[in-house]
Design a protein around this motif. Structure first.
Motif, mmCIF file in Angstrom:
data_model
loop_
_atom_site.group_PDB
_atom_site.id
_atom_site.type_symbol
_atom_site.label_atom_id
_atom_site.label_comp_id
_atom_site.label_asym_id
_atom_site.label_seq_id
_atom_site.Cartn_x
_atom_site.Cartn_y
_atom_site.Cartn_z
ATOM 1 N N GLN A 104 24.427 48.619 28.399
ATOM 2 C CA GLN A 104 24.443 49.819 27.569
ATOM 3 C C GLN A 104 25.525 49.727 26.505
ATOM 4 O O GLN A 104 26.628 49.248 26.755
ATOM 5 N N VAL A 105 25.177 50.178 25.310
ATOM 6 C CA VAL A 105 26.116 50.197 24.190
ATOM 7 C C VAL A 105 26.471 51.647 23.889
ATOM 8 O O VAL A 105 25.580 52.477 23.682
ATOM 9 N N LYS A 106 27.759 51.937 23.842
ATOM 10 C CA LYS A 106 28.192 53.299 23.532
ATOM 11 C C LYS A 106 28.209 53.527 22.031
ATOM 12 O O LYS A 106 28.501 52.620 21.250
ATOM 13 N N MET A 107 27.871 54.750 21.656
ATOM 14 C CA MET A 107 27.901 55.147 20.254
ATOM 15 C C MET A 107 28.914 56.275 20.068
ATOM 16 O O MET A 107 29.213 57.022 21.009
ATOM 17 N N THR A 108 29.402 56.398 18.867
ATOM 18 C CA THR A 108 30.327 57.477 18.560
ATOM 19 C C THR A 108 29.598 58.540 17.748
ATOM 20 O O THR A 108 28.408 58.425 17.463
ATOM 21 N N ASP A 109 30.316 59.580 17.368
ATOM 22 C CA ASP A 109 29.718 60.645 16.567
ATOM 23 C C ASP A 109 29.309 60.109 15.199
ATOM 24 O O ASP A 109 29.871 59.126 14.703
ATOM 25 N N PRO A 110 28.328 60.748 14.565
ATOM 26 C CA PRO A 110 27.852 60.282 13.259
ATOM 27 C C PRO A 110 28.964 60.244 12.216
ATOM 28 O O PRO A 110 29.926 61.013 12.277
ATOM 29 N N LEU A 111 28.795 59.354 11.264
ATOM 30 C CA LEU A 111 29.702 59.317 10.125
ATOM 31 C C LEU A 111 29.610 60.637 9.359
ATOM 32 O O LEU A 111 28.579 61.317 9.392
ATOM 33 N N PRO A 112 30.668 61.019 8.641
ATOM 34 C CA PRO A 112 30.687 62.329 7.978
ATOM 35 C C PRO A 112 29.777 62.430 6.753
ATOM 36 O O PRO A 112 29.688 63.513 6.158
ATOM 37 N N ASP A 113 29.077 61.344 6.387
ATOM 38 C CA ASP A 113 28.231 61.399 5.191
ATOM 39 C C ASP A 113 26.801 61.836 5.487
ATOM 40 O O ASP A 113 25.895 61.613 4.684
ATOM 41 N N TYR A 114 26.569 62.477 6.642
ATOM 42 C CA TYR A 114 25.228 62.953 6.967
ATOM 43 C C TYR A 114 24.799 64.046 5.985
ATOM 44 O O TYR A 114 25.629 64.737 5.394
ATOM 45 N N TYR A 115 23.491 64.221 5.834
ATOM 46 C CA TYR A 115 22.986 65.284 4.955
ATOM 47 C C TYR A 115 21.521 65.565 5.244
ATOM 48 O O TYR A 115 20.824 64.761 5.883
ATOM 49 N N LEU A 116 21.064 66.700 4.783
ATOM 50 C CA LEU A 116 19.653 67.081 4.810
ATOM 51 C C LEU A 116 19.117 67.101 3.394
ATOM 52 O O LEU A 116 19.813 67.518 2.468
ATOM 53 N N ASP A 117 17.877 66.660 3.229
ATOM 54 C CA ASP A 117 17.203 66.917 1.960
ATOM 55 C C ASP A 117 15.871 67.606 2.237
ATOM 56 O O ASP A 117 15.385 67.623 3.375
ATOM 57 N N PHE A 118 15.330 68.218 1.208
ATOM 58 C CA PHE A 118 14.110 69.014 1.331
ATOM 59 C C PHE A 118 13.172 68.577 0.211
ATOM 60 O O PHE A 118 13.386 68.895 -0.957
ATOM 61 N N THR A 119 12.143 67.808 0.586
ATOM 62 C CA THR A 119 11.213 67.252 -0.388
ATOM 63 C C THR A 119 9.783 67.515 0.069
ATOM 64 O O THR A 119 9.446 67.247 1.232
ATOM 65 N N ASN A 120 8.961 68.035 -0.829
ATOM 66 C CA ASN A 120 7.572 68.346 -0.497
ATOM 67 C C ASN A 120 7.468 69.217 0.754
ATOM 68 O O ASN A 120 6.627 68.991 1.631
ATOM 69 N N GLN A 121 8.354 70.192 0.840
ATOM 70 C CA GLN A 121 8.381 71.182 1.924
ATOM 71 C C GLN A 121 8.751 70.576 3.277
ATOM 72 O O GLN A 121 8.495 71.184 4.321
ATOM 73 N N VAL A 122 9.354 69.401 3.264
ATOM 74 C CA VAL A 122 9.741 68.738 4.512
ATOM 75 C C VAL A 122 11.245 68.480 4.523
ATOM 76 O O VAL A 122 11.800 67.943 3.564
ATOM 77 N N LEU A 123 11.880 68.867 5.624
ATOM 78 C CA LEU A 123 13.302 68.589 5.825
ATOM 79 C C LEU A 123 13.481 67.199 6.410
ATOM 80 O O LEU A 123 12.773 66.820 7.355
ATOM 81 N N THR A 124 14.436 66.450 5.882
ATOM 82 C CA THR A 124 14.765 65.135 6.433
ATOM 83 C C THR A 124 16.268 65.072 6.669
ATOM 84 O O THR A 124 17.060 65.329 5.764
#
Length: 215
Positions: A104-124
């Motif tokens: 098993q490989v441990k992961m840390t919290d996400p990098l601070p550059d996360y974001y949401l975009d909204f294109t064609n009525q879909v959130l990513t």
């Protein structure tokens, strides 16, 4: 009309989710994935996800948000929502599980550059999960799944997974989950919409797998 808190998945994403008529079968949220494994100096350092939510969830999540342009949202306007998403996913290990040469490989919290975009009525949702330590492995495997099958994950049809800067000779494969049997689907459909699927932890059986083979 009955309102259920959607708090256990993505926390306080919104006030609640309305369902009409009889309780719906699991899953309730559908996610289409693009993923990238990031390498540096011959080691994999993390995975970068782009998760596109289904139309219904996207509409629900943005309900009550006011953009400068009607029906559109900037990254800045969606920043509070992105923060809630990322912070709430921690409880569920970001639905991402990694092993390197069987360990098993441990992961840390996400990098601070996360974001949401909204294109064609879909959130990513875009976010990068770093490994706790860079990993060199002949066999690297990532399983992506929700143990409760409340969320259904599937790879995008086009270019679903990429290796970024891998060592020479590394080969990428993906493995799609098997089809659910009629009996499994029937049992899953009988779980009330407001409940987690805690008694039938099947998610791992239906994981989307990323497999990397290196010399």
């Amino acid at each position: 009309m009955t309102h259920y808190r959607f708090s256990w998945l993505f926390g306080a994403l919104c006030a609640g989710l309305a369902f009409t008529g009889p309780a719906r079968a699991h899953p309730h949220v559908w996610v289409t994935m693009h993923s990238e494994l990031i390498y540096a100096d011959g080691s994999v350092t993390g995975v970068r996800h782009a998760w596109s939510f289904d139309d219904m969830f996207s509409a629900f999540a943005t309900q009550g948000y006011d953009g400068k342009v009607k029906g559109q949202f900037t990254r800045e306007e969606l920043a509070p929502l992105a923060k809630v998403n990322v912070e709430s996913l921690k409880e569920y290990d970001y639905f991402t599980y990694a092993t390197a040469d069987g360990k098993q490989v441990k992961m840390t919290d996400p990098l601070p550059d996360y974001y949401l975009d909204f294109t064609n009525q879909v959130l990513t949702l875009h976010f990068t999960l770093p490994f706790e330590k860079p990993v060199k492995a002949k066999e690297l495997k990532l399983d992506i799944f929700d143990p409760s099958i409340f969320v259904d994950f599937e790879f995008a049809k086009d270019d679903p997974v990429r290796l970024v800067g891998p060592p020479k000779g590394c080969r990428l494969d993906i493995e799609l989950p098997r089809e659910m049997t009629f009996a499994e689907g029937k049992a899953l459909s009988q779980i009330p919409a407001e409940e987690k699927n805690t008694t039938m932890a099947w998610g791992a059986k239906f994981a989307n797998k990323i497999l990397v083979h290196c010399p």
